[in-house]
Design a protein around this motif. Structure first.
Motif, PDB file in Angstrom:
ATOM      1  N   PHE A  15       0.834  -1.204   0.000  1.00  0.00           N
ATOM      2  CA  PHE A  15       0.000   0.000   0.000  1.00  0.00           C
ATOM      3  C   PHE A  15       0.870   1.256   0.000  1.00  0.00           C
ATOM      4  O   PHE A  15       0.624   2.210  -0.738  1.00  0.00           O
ATOM      5  N   LYS A  16       1.915   1.214   0.831  1.00  0.00           N
ATOM      6  CA  LYS A  16       2.830   2.355   0.889  1.00  0.00           C
ATOM      7  C   LYS A  16       3.447   2.615  -0.480  1.00  0.00           C
ATOM      8  O   LYS A  16       3.478   3.743  -0.970  1.00  0.00           O
ATOM      9  N   TYR A  17       3.899   1.528  -1.110  1.00  0.00           N
ATOM     10  CA  TYR A  17       4.512   1.654  -2.433  1.00  0.00           C
ATOM     11  C   TYR A  17       3.512   2.218  -3.423  1.00  0.00           C
ATOM     12  O   TYR A  17       3.842   3.075  -4.247  1.00  0.00           O
ATOM     13  N   MET A  18       2.266   1.727  -3.340  1.00  0.00           N
ATOM     14  CA  MET A  18       1.211   2.172  -4.257  1.00  0.00           C
ATOM     15  C   MET A  18       0.979   3.683  -4.110  1.00  0.00           C
ATOM     16  O   MET A  18       0.897   4.406  -5.104  1.00  0.00           O
ATOM     17  N   VAL A  19       0.899   4.145  -2.850  1.00  0.00           N
ATOM     18  CA  VAL A  19       0.662   5.573  -2.615  1.00  0.00           C
ATOM     19  C   VAL A  19       1.820   6.394  -3.161  1.00  0.00           C
ATOM     20  O   VAL A  19       1.633   7.392  -3.871  1.00  0.00           O
ATOM     21  N   ILE A  20       3.054   5.943  -2.848  1.00  0.00           N
ATOM     22  CA  ILE A  20       4.233   6.685  -3.298  1.00  0.00           C
ATOM     23  C   ILE A  20       4.292   6.732  -4.809  1.00  0.00           C
ATOM     24  O   ILE A  20       4.505   7.790  -5.417  1.00  0.00           O
ATOM     25  N   SER A  21       4.058   5.587  -5.465  1.00  0.00           N
ATOM     26  CA  SER A  21       4.197   5.634  -6.926  1.00  0.00           C
ATOM     27  C   SER A  21       3.028   6.345  -7.576  1.00  0.00           C
ATOM     28  O   SER A  21       3.225   6.956  -8.629  1.00  0.00           O
ATOM     29  N   ALA A  22       1.840   6.311  -6.963  1.00  0.00           N
ATOM     30  CA  ALA A  22       0.741   7.087  -7.535  1.00  0.00           C
ATOM     31  C   ALA A  22       1.052   8.574  -7.446  1.00  0.00           C
ATOM     32  O   ALA A  22       0.815   9.330  -8.395  1.00  0.00           O
ATOM     33  N   THR A  23       1.655   8.986  -6.316  1.00  0.00           N
ATOM     34  CA  THR A  23       2.074  10.384  -6.190  1.00  0.00           C
ATOM     35  C   THR A  23       3.090  10.724  -7.264  1.00  0.00           C
ATOM     36  O   THR A  23       2.986  11.760  -7.946  1.00  0.00           O
ATOM     37  N   GLY A  24       4.079   9.826  -7.422  1.00  0.00           N
ATOM     38  CA  GLY A  24       5.095  10.044  -8.446  1.00  0.00           C
ATOM     39  C   GLY A  24       4.475  10.153  -9.826  1.00  0.00           C
ATOM     40  O   GLY A  24       4.844  11.029 -10.618  1.00  0.00           O
ATOM     41  N   ALA A  25       3.503   9.278 -10.119  1.00  0.00           N
ATOM     42  CA  ALA A  25       2.881   9.280 -11.440  1.00  0.00           C
ATOM     43  C   ALA A  25       2.123  10.581 -11.669  1.00  0.00           C
ATOM     44  O   ALA A  25       2.164  11.136 -12.771  1.00  0.00           O
ATOM     45  N   LEU A  26       1.451  11.082 -10.628  1.00  0.00           N
ATOM     46  CA  LEU A  26       0.715  12.346 -10.801  1.00  0.00           C
ATOM     47  C   LEU A  26       1.678  13.496 -11.037  1.00  0.00           C
ATOM     48  O   LEU A  26       1.427  14.364 -11.883  1.00  0.00           O
ATOM     49  N   ILE A  27       2.789  13.507 -10.287  1.00  0.00           N
ATOM     50  CA  ILE A  27       3.795  14.552 -10.496  1.00  0.00           C
ATOM     51  C   ILE A  27       4.303  14.504 -11.928  1.00  0.00           C
ATOM     52  O   ILE A  27       4.420  15.528 -12.618  1.00  0.00           O
ATOM     53  N   LEU A  28       4.571  13.272 -12.392  1.00  0.00           N
ATOM     54  CA  LEU A  28       5.070  13.085 -13.756  1.00  0.00           C
ATOM     55  C   LEU A  28       4.049  13.589 -14.770  1.00  0.00           C
ATOM     56  O   LEU A  28       4.390  14.302 -15.723  1.00  0.00           O
ATOM     57  N   LEU A  29       2.775  13.235 -14.558  1.00  0.00           N
ATOM     58  CA  LEU A  29       1.727  13.652 -15.494  1.00  0.00           C
ATOM     59  C   LEU A  29       1.616  15.171 -15.539  1.00  0.00           C
ATOM     60  O   LEU A  29       1.456  15.770 -16.606  1.00  0.00           O
ATOM     61  N   PHE A  30       1.746  15.792 -14.377  1.00  0.00           N
ATOM     62  CA  PHE A  30       1.664  17.245 -14.298  1.00  0.00           C
ATOM     63  C   PHE A  30       2.812  17.877 -15.084  1.00  0.00           C
ATOM     64  O   PHE A  30       2.613  18.836 -15.845  1.00  0.00           O
ATOM     65  N   ALA A  31       4.008  17.307 -14.915  1.00  0.00           N
ATOM     66  CA  ALA A  31       5.163  17.833 -15.646  1.00  0.00           C
ATOM     67  C   ALA A  31       4.957  17.684 -17.149  1.00  0.00           C
ATOM     68  O   ALA A  31       5.261  18.602 -17.926  1.00  0.00           O
ATOM     69  N   VAL A  32       4.423  16.517 -17.565  1.00  0.00           N
ATOM     70  CA  VAL A  32       4.181  16.299 -18.989  1.00  0.00           C
ATOM     71  C   VAL A  32       3.172  17.321 -19.503  1.00  0.00           C
ATOM     72  O   VAL A  32       3.325  17.878 -20.595  1.00  0.00           O
ATOM     73  N   ALA A  33       2.142  17.610 -18.682  1.00  0.00           N
ATOM     74  CA  ALA A  33       1.135  18.589 -19.095  1.00  0.00           C
ATOM     75  C   ALA A  33       1.759  19.965 -19.268  1.00  0.00           C
ATOM     76  O   ALA A  33       1.459  20.683 -20.227  1.00  0.00           O
ATOM     77  N   ILE A  34       2.641  20.349 -18.330  1.00  0.00           N
ATOM     78  CA  ILE A  34       3.308  21.654 -18.441  1.00  0.00           C
ATOM     79  C   ILE A  34       4.086  21.742 -19.742  1.00  0.00           C
ATOM     80  O   ILE A  34       4.002  22.725 -20.489  1.00  0.00           O
ATOM     81  N   ILE A  35       4.836  20.667 -20.033  1.00  0.00           N
ATOM     82  CA  ILE A  35       5.656  20.688 -21.246  1.00  0.00           C
ATOM     83  C   ILE A  35       4.775  20.719 -22.487  1.00  0.00           C
ATOM     84  O   ILE A  35       5.004  21.493 -23.419  1.00  0.00           O
ATOM     85  N   TYR A  36       3.719  19.899 -22.489  1.00  0.00           N
ATOM     86  CA  TYR A  36       2.852  19.820 -23.672  1.00  0.00           C
ATOM     87  C   TYR A  36       2.147  21.141 -23.921  1.00  0.00           C
ATOM     88  O   TYR A  36       1.962  21.552 -25.066  1.00  0.00           O
ATOM     89  N   SER A  37       1.766  21.833 -22.841  1.00  0.00           N
ATOM     90  CA  SER A  37       1.056  23.097 -23.029  1.00  0.00           C
ATOM     91  C   SER A  37       1.958  24.144 -23.667  1.00  0.00           C
ATOM     92  O   SER A  37       1.482  25.060 -24.325  1.00  0.00           O
ATOM     93  N   GLN A  38       3.263  24.019 -23.474  1.00  0.00           N
ATOM     94  CA  GLN A  38       4.153  25.023 -24.045  1.00  0.00           C
ATOM     95  C   GLN A  38       4.570  24.724 -25.461  1.00  0.00           C
ATOM     96  O   GLN A  38       4.672  25.612 -26.293  1.00  0.00           O
ATOM     97  N   TYR A  39       4.886  23.442 -25.727  1.00  0.00           N
ATOM     98  CA  TYR A  39       5.522  23.124 -27.008  1.00  0.00           C
ATOM     99  C   TYR A  39       4.642  22.318 -27.944  1.00  0.00           C
ATOM    100  O   TYR A  39       5.026  22.092 -29.084  1.00  0.00           O
ATOM    101  N   ASN A  40       3.471  21.821 -27.468  1.00  0.00           N
ATOM    102  CA  ASN A  40       2.642  20.917 -28.258  1.00  0.00           C
ATOM    103  C   ASN A  40       3.425  19.695 -28.711  1.00  0.00           C
ATOM    104  O   ASN A  40       3.199  19.162 -29.784  1.00  0.00           O
ATOM    105  N   LEU A  41       4.378  19.269 -27.891  1.00  0.00           N
ATOM    106  CA  LEU A  41       5.222  18.146 -28.277  1.00  0.00           C
ATOM    107  C   LEU A  41       5.276  17.145 -27.137  1.00  0.00           C
ATOM    108  O   LEU A  41       5.258  17.521 -25.961  1.00  0.00           O
TER     109      LEU A  41
END
Lengths: 156, 508
Positions: free
Chosen positions: B173-199
């Motif tokens: 469960f701990k691992y699941m929570v940590i990696s879900a947090t990591g995945a959301l952070i990653l998704l947010f970063a991807v969204a930031i990049i995509y919004s700027q460059y459309n790439l």
């Protein structure tokens, strides 16, 4: 446990028709409208949820764990096999597009909504729909019966 | 049968097909399933080798999914396809992942022989391998997120293998929570990049990155997501639980996935962002030093063998971060020291997974024999099982960085180049290594020497011994011929990492 009252059971049985129609509609129109295999499969799986609530233990034979698990696996294998069949060009290539007969030219822009326009995409949607339906049903069945089962200690 | 240009995608598709079919074969018979899983893994290994040879001979290998031919990466001049891009660096990591999985499954044949859930365990191991290979080979930021999730889900299910134990479920469960947090952070970063460059294509992004403030935010988010997954210091708390409660072979798989996420971190910092300021390098090196210090000092006080190895795994991640981080502060294109530090860090990825893998598997064998994890209640195993003792000793000496084992070669490269960058960091690293030796000597003493506990012990199955033997052999060979390994595996990988121009040229 014997499930809920007769009214609820009959309603659940009647509701099965519109819900499954809608679920199949969403799966079949996956390449034309919003939705697709996953969403349609999830709609279909609500039937399982409805029946588990209404009929409780009596549904055990219809929603067999082994069968659901087998269907799920076979649907996944169908999906990946379709992807492998495109390998003559590239993996996941839409090799059935414009293949004639059932597989017509792709729909572009405003169109009549013909179902035979997606190549392998409708087939993949069907596989995903089946997989999602059986997997979600499996999860619900296991959660329902699992609360009563004893988890035996694994030896290793 | 299959054109060589399809090797990259087959490397992901074959284990995925294997994962789905394993459950069907498991219904027929268990020995058929074992043979099938081994066949799938052997062919994956073969594909990884083929891909590596192909990349070394012909340069970067690109694969565009669903295109009308495999190298059509940017139709109409715009990179919209989902692509796989393989250079020497990815090829090395995918080879490591395939080899370790093969060894782990051979080990599982003996270790989990009596388990009733092997169908599911093998399916999950193959899915985890698929996720790791996807993370390694993909050239697309959103795909990175998808495979990140595949790795998270399959690892969490594998951590909860001993499902009747509360601690395993808690760790999962701990691992699941940590990696879900990591995945959301990653998704947010991807969204930031995509919004700027459309790439989303990593290569196209590397060509057009402008280092705006938002880019810096995205870089920090990406680094945090993958450090969470790798388990470096501020996010190390899931590691002892997950590695300690999972079965030993699963712990080795988790270790491999941590190293794969470190690779993605290096790919993003070096290739996609290629930062001009040394701040990122300083941060990574500092985190590395902290990981070494904390990992080793926490390992000293552990009584459970698996948890002890897990803490030393945090320290080993620290060594890799120290090497690569200090090379990021300098310019590895021009500076020999920076290049040496980078090669040391990358070489240590390989050595880390071999050394700690061997130790984890030996700890698993000890658990298999005695059903005991607590070192205070163990002892005297060296008299009854000397071979196991030798394997543990090899792992111990290698992980403490003593010659003539592989850990020595990479750690020496890290120390000597980090010393130029900051002598204090190098000294802390050396001290960490010495303490590591102390930790493991203590563990070796309490498990293999001393008084024998009054109980009958069985024999270790041959497949487990074979798996550990292969790891020990690899450790010895790499330790005796480090220069050859560096020349043919590590230097091409480091070259690929520091030349983003080649990576960009593969797509655009």
């Amino acid at each position: 446990m014997s499930g809920l009252s007769k009214i609820v059971r009959v309603t659940a049985a009647v509701l099965m028709v519109p819900v499954s129609t809608f679920g199949l509609y969403v799966i079949m129109h996956g390449h034309l409208t919003p939705g697709g295999g996953f969403q349609g499969g999830a709609v279909l799986a609500t039937i399982s949820a409805l029946f588990i609530i209404a009929y409780a233990d009596e549904i055990k034979k219809a929603l067999d764990v082994n069968l659901l698990s087998l269907v799920e696996t076979l649907a996944l294998i169908t999906f990946i096999s379709l992807a492998f069949l495109g390998l003559s060009t590239t993996f996941f290539s839409n090799f059935l597009l414009k293949a004639g007969e059932l597989f017509n030219n792709p729909a572009v822009g405003i169109n009549g909504g013909d179902l035979n326009t997606g190549g392998i995409i409708p087939l993949m949607n069907m596989a995903v729909g089946l997989e999602v339906f059986s997997a979600l049903s499996l999860i619900m069945v296991l959660m329902y019966y699992g609360s009563k089962m004893e988890v035996p200690e694994d030896v290793s | 049968m299959i054109n060589s240009e399809h090797t990259a995608i087959m490397l992901i598709a074959v284990p995925l097909l294997g994962a789905f079919t394993t459950a069907v074969f498991g219904r027929v018979s268990s020995s058929l399933r074992n043979i099938w899983v081994l066949a799938i893994l052997a062919s994956t290994e073969l594909l990884a080798v083929l891909l590596g040879v192909n990349v070394l001979e012909k340069g970067i290998n690109v694969y565009a999914l669903g295109a009308s031919f495999p190298t059509l990466t940017s139709p109409e001049g715009f990179p919209v396809r989902i692509i796989l891009e393989v250079d020497a660096m990815n090829a090395l990591i995918s080879l490591i992942a395939c080899t370790i999985t093969l060894i782990v499954v051979v080990y599982c044949l003996g270790f989990m022989r009596e388990s009733r859930v092997l169908d599911k365990a093998y399916t999950l191991i193959l899915l985890l391998l698929t996720g790791m290979l996807g993370l390694t080979l993909t050239g697309d930021l959103f795909n990175l997120f998808v495979f990140f999730e595949v790795v998270s889900i399959s690892s969490a299910a594998l951590i909860a293998f001993y499902v009747h134990r509360g601690q395993s479920l808690e760790a999962a469960f701990k691992y699941m929570v940590i990696s879900a947090t990591g995945a959301l952070i990653l998704l947010f970063a991807v969204a930031i990049i995509y919004s700027q460059y459309n790439l989303l294509s990593m290569a196209a992004l590397a060509a057009s990155i402008k280092y705006t403030f938002l880019d810096e935010v995205a870089l920090v988010l990406l680094i945090s997501a993958f450090l969470l997954k790798a388990g470096s210091v501020p996010a190390h708390m899931w590691k002892p639980d997950a590695y300690g409660e999972a079965p030993a072979p699963v712990a080795v798989m988790l270790l491999t996935s941590a190293l794969v996420s470190l690779y993605v971190l290096f790919r993003i910092t070096y290739t996609v962002f290629n930062p001009v300021t040394p701040t990122i390098g300083w941060t990574l090196a500092l985190l590395g030093v902290l990981s070494i210090f904390l990992g080793v000092s926490m390992a000293l006080i552990q009584t459970k063998l698996n948890r002890l190895i897990a803490y030393s795994a945090i320290a080993e991640i620290g060594f890799i971060l120290l090497g690569v981080g200090s090379s990021l502060t300098q310019s590895p294109h021009t500076s020999k020291v920076g290049f040496n530090a980078l090669s040391g860090g990358l070489f240590h990825i390989l050595n880390d997974v071999l050394d700690l893998g061997l130790l984890f598997l030996a700890a698993g064998a000890i658990y298999y024999l005695t059903r005991e994890n607590n070192m205070n209640r163990l002892g005297g195993l060296g008299k009854t099982h000397p071979v196991l003792g030798v394997f543990f000793l090899i792992g111990l000496l290698a992980v403490s960085g003593l010659p003539p084992f592989n850990g020595f070669a990479s750690k020496l490269m890290i120390y000597e180049s980090v010393y130029f960058f900051n002598p204090l960091f190098a000294i802390i690293g050396i001290l960490g290594s010495i303490l590591m030796a102390a930790v493991y000597v203590k563990a070796f003493y309490s498990v293999f020497l001393g008084v024998f506990p009054p109980q009958e012990l069985g024999q270790i199955p041959k497949s487990m011994l074979a798996a550990m033997g292969v790891l020990a052999l690899l450790i010895l060979v790499i330790g005796l011929y480090p220069a050859t390994v560096i020349k043919y595996l590590i230097t091409p990988a480091a070259d690929a990492l520091i030349n983003p121009g080649d990576y960009i040229g593969g797509v655009l």
